[in-house]
Design a protein around this motif. Structure first.
Motif, PDB file in Angstrom:
ATOM      1  N   SER A   1      41.550   8.961  23.301  1.00 18.92           N
ATOM      2  CA  SER A   1      40.358   9.822  23.333  1.00 18.92           C
ATOM      3  C   SER A   1      39.150   9.057  23.854  1.00 18.92           C
ATOM      4  CB  SER A   1      40.070  10.388  21.939  1.00 18.92           C
ATOM      5  OG  SER A   1      39.534   9.400  21.069  1.00 18.92           O
TER       6      SER A   1
ATOM      7  N   TRP B   1      34.441  15.057  21.054  1.00 23.40           N
ATOM      8  CA  TRP B   1      35.376  13.975  20.748  1.00 23.40           C
ATOM      9  C   TRP B   1      36.604  14.500  20.010  1.00 23.40           C
ATOM     10  CZ3 TRP B   1      33.274   8.829  18.233  1.00 23.40           C
ATOM     11  CH2 TRP B   1      34.232   7.821  18.383  1.00 23.40           C
TER      12      TRP B   1
ATOM     13  N   SER C   1      38.876   9.554  27.525  1.00 20.45           N
ATOM     14  CA  SER C   1      38.733  10.914  28.040  1.00 20.45           C
ATOM     15  C   SER C   1      37.408  11.045  28.786  1.00 20.45           C
ATOM     16  CB  SER C   1      38.779  11.919  26.888  1.00 20.45           C
ATOM     17  OG  SER C   1      38.290  13.184  27.284  1.00 20.45           O
TER      18      SER C   1
ATOM     19  N   ALA D   1      38.851  16.582  22.276  1.00 19.34           N
ATOM     20  CA  ALA D   1      39.626  15.751  23.203  1.00 19.34           C
ATOM     21  C   ALA D   1      40.794  15.091  22.490  1.00 19.34           C
ATOM     22  CB  ALA D   1      38.715  14.693  23.825  1.00 19.34           C
ATOM     23  N   GLU D   2      40.543  14.563  21.306  1.00 19.34           N
ATOM     24  CA  GLU D   2      41.636  13.909  20.587  1.00 19.34           C
ATOM     25  C   GLU D   2      42.680  14.929  20.135  1.00 19.34           C
ATOM     26  OE1 GLU D   2      42.646  10.687  17.088  1.00 19.34           O
ATOM     27  OE2 GLU D   2      40.598  11.473  17.195  1.00 19.34           O
TER      28      GLU D   2
END
Length: 304
Positions: free
Chosen positions: A197, A262, A200, A265-266
């Motif tokens: 992440s 965040w 990203s 994305a993870e």
């Protein structure tokens, strides 16, 4: 924690103290009053902290309460075994852990930032360190001598369970071979998802926006890991400067939408990784379900 049953006399003596701590361990991973660094996430997919930003891998984990129940059941089974040998030594029970705001993405609690900066809350009512067992008690507790030699029988000739009462409690809760490779796979997803992440593009851009926001507040950090890991804040008590930085950190996370970007994305990365290990994680879920069921039965029978 892996407790060795072989080794030097000094190592065996340390094990006597460590085993009681391991039996009463909970999800806490930082020293009381210390700071929580986000350079790497805690790798414990078997415990989900209250208030943690939900992530796909959490569906294959025990909650913090369930993890505490398993730890408590292990203590109860160990002490039941010790009583069966007529020994007075008992492993003490810890109270449930105090809830601490999650720190996977840095500080997220404004009250904590205002009061303690990046420092964690101090634990209240921590029990005293357990007394070191006698040689005879240790033999039954761990199934080893003080020098680490394995024992199969106690001083009175009765057979000691493999691994002592502690090892027997673990085996009974596991209900069979522990799926170490499945646990490792879940841990890898928890760790790799976080690391990926950070690369990203959306998260990198969010870090830049957060850093620019922090600069406008007079604080220069490239990302939230840099602020929480600032050596200037490695103090016994939080300073006013640390509290100011932590509050600005939160303000900038809100302004830039960093936490949402965040975690999204993870979550996407974890979903992909989970899809590659679906059969493995299904086995782990079945193991976890059996284990917490057994733990609850033990607590109902022995918990009083």
């Amino acid at each position: 924690m892996v407790l060795g049953r072989q080794g030097s006399p000094a190592g065996a003596a340390r094990t006597l103290v460590l085993v009681a701590a391991a039996l009463t361990a909970t999800a806490s991973c930082s020293a009381a009053g210390g700071r929580s660094s986000d350079r790497q996430p805690e790798v414990r997919p078997s415990a989900v902290a209250p208030g943690r930003v939900p992530l796909p891998i959490d569906g294959f984990a025990l909650t913090a309460d369930e993890s505490y129940a398993v730890d408590r059941a292990k203590v109860l089974l160990t002490n039941e075994c010790l009583r069966g040998f007529g020994l007075g030594y008992r492993v003490p029970e810890n109270p449930p852990p105090a809830a601490e705001s999650p720190r996977r993405y840095g500080i997220t609690d404004r009250e904590a930032a205002h009061d303690r900066g990046y420092h964690l809350a101090r634990s209240a009512g921590r029990p005293a360190a357990p007394a070191e067992p006698t040689e005879a008690q240790q033999a039954v507790l761990l199934g080893v001598t003080r020098t680490g030699e394995p024992l199969s029988t106690g001083p009175d000739g009765r057979p000691i369970p493999t691994g002592g009462c502690y090892g027997d409690a673990e085996t009974r809760l596991d209900g069979g071979p522990r799926p170490e490779s499945d646990i490792a796979a879940a841990s890898a997803i928890d760790t790799d998802g976080f690391k990926r992440s950070l690369e990203s593009p959306a998260v990198v851009n969010a870090f830049r926006a957060w850093s620019a926001c922090m600069a406008r507040h007079g604080h220069r950090y490239r990302d939230p890991m840099a602020s929480v890991g600032d050596p200037a804040f490695d103090t016994a008590e939080p300073t006013e400067q640390e509290k100011a930085v932590a509050l600005a950190d939160l303000d900038c996370k809100t302004e830039t939408g960093l936490l949402q970007t965040w975690s999204a994305a993870e979550a996407e990365i974890q979903t992909h990784l989970i899809g590659e290990k679906s059969a493995v994680l299904a086995r782990l879920s079945a193991f976890q379900k059996r284990k917490i069921g057994t733990a609850r039965e033990v607590i109902a029978r022995l918990g009083g």
